[in-house]
Design a protein around this motif. Structure first.
Motif, PDB file in Angstrom:
ATOM      1  N   CYS A 106       2.669  10.226  17.083  1.00  0.00           N
ATOM      2  CA  CYS A 106       2.959   8.955  16.426  1.00  0.00           C
ATOM      3  C   CYS A 106       4.274   9.081  15.658  1.00  0.00           C
ATOM      4  N   VAL A 107       5.174   8.152  15.915  1.00  0.00           N
ATOM      5  CA  VAL A 107       6.430   8.033  15.175  1.00  0.00           C
ATOM      6  C   VAL A 107       6.278   6.790  14.319  1.00  0.00           C
ATOM      7  N   GLU A 108       6.136   6.970  12.990  1.00  0.00           N
ATOM      8  CA  GLU A 108       5.695   5.901  12.107  1.00  0.00           C
ATOM      9  C   GLU A 108       6.744   5.571  11.044  1.00  0.00           C
ATOM     10  N   PRO A 109       7.453   4.469  11.206  1.00  0.00           N
ATOM     11  CA  PRO A 109       8.347   4.011  10.144  1.00  0.00           C
ATOM     12  C   PRO A 109       7.609   3.035   9.221  1.00  0.00           C
ATOM     13  N   TRP A 110       7.788   3.212   7.912  1.00  0.00           N
ATOM     14  CA  TRP A 110       7.034   2.434   6.927  1.00  0.00           C
ATOM     15  C   TRP A 110       7.953   1.896   5.826  1.00  0.00           C
ATOM     16  N   HIS A 111       7.457   0.868   5.159  1.00  0.00           N
ATOM     17  CA  HIS A 111       7.961   0.465   3.839  1.00  0.00           C
ATOM     18  C   HIS A 111       6.734   0.395   2.942  1.00  0.00           C
ATOM     19  N   GLY A 112       6.387   1.554   2.378  1.00  0.00           N
ATOM     20  CA  GLY A 112       5.153   1.701   1.618  1.00  0.00           C
ATOM     21  C   GLY A 112       4.413   2.935   2.079  1.00  0.00           C
ATOM     22  N   MET A 113       3.614   3.493   1.184  1.00  0.00           N
ATOM     23  CA  MET A 113       2.846   4.694   1.521  1.00  0.00           C
ATOM     24  C   MET A 113       1.473   4.605   0.879  1.00  0.00           C
ATOM     25  N   ALA A 114       0.633   5.602   1.157  1.00  0.00           N
ATOM     26  CA  ALA A 114      -0.690   5.672   0.546  1.00  0.00           C
ATOM     27  C   ALA A 114      -0.560   5.807  -0.970  1.00  0.00           C
ATOM     28  N   ALA A 115      -1.655   5.520  -1.654  1.00  0.00           N
ATOM     29  CA  ALA A 115      -1.693   5.717  -3.104  1.00  0.00           C
ATOM     30  C   ALA A 115      -1.551   7.200  -3.425  1.00  0.00           C
ATOM     31  N   HIS A 116      -1.089   7.479  -4.648  1.00  0.00           N
ATOM     32  CA  HIS A 116      -0.975   8.873  -5.093  1.00  0.00           C
ATOM     33  C   HIS A 116      -2.352   9.486  -5.322  1.00  0.00           C
ATOM     34  N   ALA A 117      -2.518  10.736  -4.905  1.00  0.00           N
ATOM     35  CA  ALA A 117      -3.737  11.467  -5.202  1.00  0.00           C
ATOM     36  C   ALA A 117      -3.896  11.585  -6.714  1.00  0.00           C
ATOM     37  N   GLY A 118      -5.058  11.239  -7.202  1.00  0.00           N
ATOM     38  CA  GLY A 118      -5.302  11.298  -8.638  1.00  0.00           C
ATOM     39  C   GLY A 118      -4.693  10.148  -9.410  1.00  0.00           C
ATOM     40  N   GLY A 119      -4.115   9.179  -8.695  1.00  0.00           N
ATOM     41  CA  GLY A 119      -3.444   8.064  -9.350  1.00  0.00           C
ATOM     42  C   GLY A 119      -4.285   6.798  -9.351  1.00  0.00           C
ATOM     43  N   THR A 120      -3.623   5.706  -9.646  1.00  0.00           N
ATOM     44  CA  THR A 120      -4.278   4.419  -9.760  1.00  0.00           C
ATOM     45  C   THR A 120      -4.492   3.772  -8.399  1.00  0.00           C
ATOM     46  N   ALA A 121      -5.429   2.847  -8.342  1.00  0.00           N
ATOM     47  CA  ALA A 121      -5.665   2.064  -7.134  1.00  0.00           C
ATOM     48  C   ALA A 121      -4.852   0.780  -7.121  1.00  0.00           C
ATOM     49  N   GLU A 122      -4.049   0.529  -8.170  1.00  0.00           N
ATOM     50  CA  GLU A 122      -3.273  -0.703  -8.258  1.00  0.00           C
ATOM     51  C   GLU A 122      -2.247  -0.793  -7.123  1.00  0.00           C
ATOM     52  N   LEU A 123      -2.263  -1.914  -6.429  1.00  0.00           N
ATOM     53  CA  LEU A 123      -1.351  -2.113  -5.310  1.00  0.00           C
ATOM     54  C   LEU A 123       0.105  -2.004  -5.742  1.00  0.00           C
ATOM     55  N   VAL A 124       0.463  -2.578  -6.873  1.00  0.00           N
ATOM     56  CA  VAL A 124       1.869  -2.606  -7.284  1.00  0.00           C
ATOM     57  C   VAL A 124       2.381  -1.224  -7.660  1.00  0.00           C
ATOM     58  N   GLU A 125       1.490  -0.258  -7.862  1.00  0.00           N
ATOM     59  CA  GLU A 125       1.912   1.083  -8.243  1.00  0.00           C
ATOM     60  C   GLU A 125       1.942   2.054  -7.065  1.00  0.00           C
ATOM     61  N   ARG A 126       1.623   1.571  -5.883  1.00  0.00           N
ATOM     62  CA  ARG A 126       1.748   2.419  -4.701  1.00  0.00           C
ATOM     63  C   ARG A 126       3.228   2.636  -4.390  1.00  0.00           C
ATOM     64  N   PRO A 127       3.596   3.811  -3.894  1.00  0.00           N
ATOM     65  CA  PRO A 127       5.019   4.071  -3.610  1.00  0.00           C
ATOM     66  C   PRO A 127       5.609   3.073  -2.620  1.00  0.00           C
ATOM     67  N   PHE A 128       6.785   2.561  -2.942  1.00  0.00           N
ATOM     68  CA  PHE A 128       7.584   1.689  -2.084  1.00  0.00           C
ATOM     69  C   PHE A 128       6.914   0.338  -1.800  1.00  0.00           C
ATOM     70  N   THR A 129       6.021  -0.106  -2.671  1.00  0.00           N
ATOM     71  CA  THR A 129       5.449  -1.435  -2.528  1.00  0.00           C
ATOM     72  C   THR A 129       6.546  -2.489  -2.652  1.00  0.00           C
ATOM     73  N   VAL A 130       6.511  -3.485  -1.784  1.00  0.00           N
ATOM     74  CA  VAL A 130       7.430  -4.613  -1.824  1.00  0.00           C
ATOM     75  C   VAL A 130       6.843  -5.694  -2.726  1.00  0.00           C
ATOM     76  N   ALA A 131       7.679  -6.358  -3.515  1.00  0.00           N
ATOM     77  CA  ALA A 131       7.264  -7.532  -4.292  1.00  0.00           C
ATOM     78  C   ALA A 131       8.106  -8.707  -3.799  1.00  0.00           C
ATOM     79  N   LEU A 132       7.502  -9.540  -2.954  1.00  0.00           N
ATOM     80  CA  LEU A 132       8.218 -10.636  -2.307  1.00  0.00           C
ATOM     81  C   LEU A 132       8.061 -11.911  -3.134  1.00  0.00           C
ATOM     82  N   ALA A 133       9.185 -12.525  -3.498  1.00  0.00           N
ATOM     83  CA  ALA A 133       9.159 -13.720  -4.337  1.00  0.00           C
ATOM     84  C   ALA A 133       8.511 -14.892  -3.604  1.00  0.00           C
ATOM     85  N   ALA A 134       7.955 -15.824  -4.379  1.00  0.00           N
ATOM     86  CA  ALA A 134       7.325 -17.014  -3.810  1.00  0.00           C
ATOM     87  C   ALA A 134       8.302 -17.752  -2.897  1.00  0.00           C
ATOM     88  N   GLY A 135       7.831 -18.079  -1.698  1.00  0.00           N
ATOM     89  CA  GLY A 135       8.641 -18.814  -0.748  1.00  0.00           C
ATOM     90  C   GLY A 135       9.594 -17.989   0.081  1.00  0.00           C
TER      91      GLY A 135
END
Length: 289
Positions: free
Chosen positions: A247-276
């Motif tokens: 598998c050759v896998e290009p991403w924008h975002g990764m799994a949550a950190h081990a021992g870290g939070t489950a919050e989506l916004v704190e996952r590495p490389f999470t995108v925050a797309l503005a309304a519209g």
């Protein structure tokens, strides 16, 4: 049952399923297959789209503004039916829009389109995420295509991956499916990685940054697959140990950190797309027989 659509030109033929808008086959007109066939003895996936997360969430639970939601590995899109909204002889475009059911796991309004298009010996796969709500849309997105290893006609040849930028990016390991905290020395030497099944005994090789926008997966002396990535800064290589695919896998975002939070916004490389707003991501693979 999912619907299948076939697109083709004088060089390549591609089959795409409505389930997950997942590519099911990539073949050259000389009869050679390049994509993994989904044999359940190893892995039933072939080329899933990963949205709205890449990788695992702790306990398969995603947290959004303090509320928790069930979220399986790699998100919901690969398990849902897309609608075919446009097709030609050489391209097709599928669409997934938010519903009351998707909001039970991911409480946002969105539209995700996935296009497969052929041009000569090249296949382009492009995803567009649109925020159809009036609040920011957090997400991760990635591609997970699996290609035959060994490549067709190269059963007796060593295989390797070479980075277009010639770099030696550090690698990070997974811990129980979650991202570790330590960057390790790169397995690449001057941009080249000689492939061996033992590389994947501890799961995927993940390169958070520095692998660049292109690479080649090849057998010594050919054939080869050359990839170009668009807006996808994270790269992973994965094989179920001993399986006949890579598998050759290009991403924008990764799994949550081990021992870290489950919050989506704190996952590495999470995108925050503005309304519209909308944002595009994609890859192109060129068959070099």
């Amino acid at each position: 049952m999912p619907n299948l659509i076939r697109i083709e030109n004088d060089h390549l033929a591609v089959t795409v399923s409505s389930l997950g808008a997942e590519m099911q086959a990539l073949a050259s007109k000389d009869g050679r297959d390049w994509l993994w066939n989904g044999d359940a003895a190893w892995w039933t996936g072939r080329s899933p789209i990963l949205f709205p997360i890449v990788g695992k969430a702790p306990g398969d639970t995603l947290a959004i503004s303090g509320q928790t939601y069930p979220m399986a590995q790699h998100g919901i899109a690969r398990r849902l039916e897309f609608s075919l909204v446009e097709s030609t002889a050489t391209s097709c475009r599928h669409e997934l829009v938010s519903t009351p059911e998707t909001r039970k796991a991911y409480p946002f309004d969105f539209r995700l389109t996935l296009e497969h298009a052929l041009d000569g010996n090249r296949l382009s796969v492009t995803a567009e995420v649109s925020n159809t709500s009036d609040t920011p849309l957090p997400f991760g997105i990635g591609f997970h295509p699996a290609f035959l290893w060994p490549l067709p006609g190269a059963q007796a040849k060593p295989h390797h991956v070479t980075l277009d930028n010639g770099a030696e990016p550090p690698v990070i390991q997974l811990e129980g499916g979650l991202i570790g905290r330590t960057l390790d020395i790169s397995p690449f030497t001057a941009g080249r990685l000689d492939l061996d099944h033992s590389l994947f005994e501890n799961d995927a090789l993940i390169f958070p940054e520095g692998a660049g926008n292109g690479l080649t997966f090849a057998a010594d002396g050919g054939p080869a697959l050359h990839f170009i990535f668009d807006n996808l800064p994270n790269i992973a290589l994965w094989q179920k140990p001993g399986a006949p695919f890579l598998c050759v896998e290009p991403w924008h975002g990764m799994a949550a950190h081990a021992g870290g939070t489950a919050e989506l916004v704190e996952r590495p490389f999470t995108v925050a797309l503005a309304a519209g707003d909308s944002m595009r991501f994609g890859f192109t693979v060129e068959i070099q027989p």
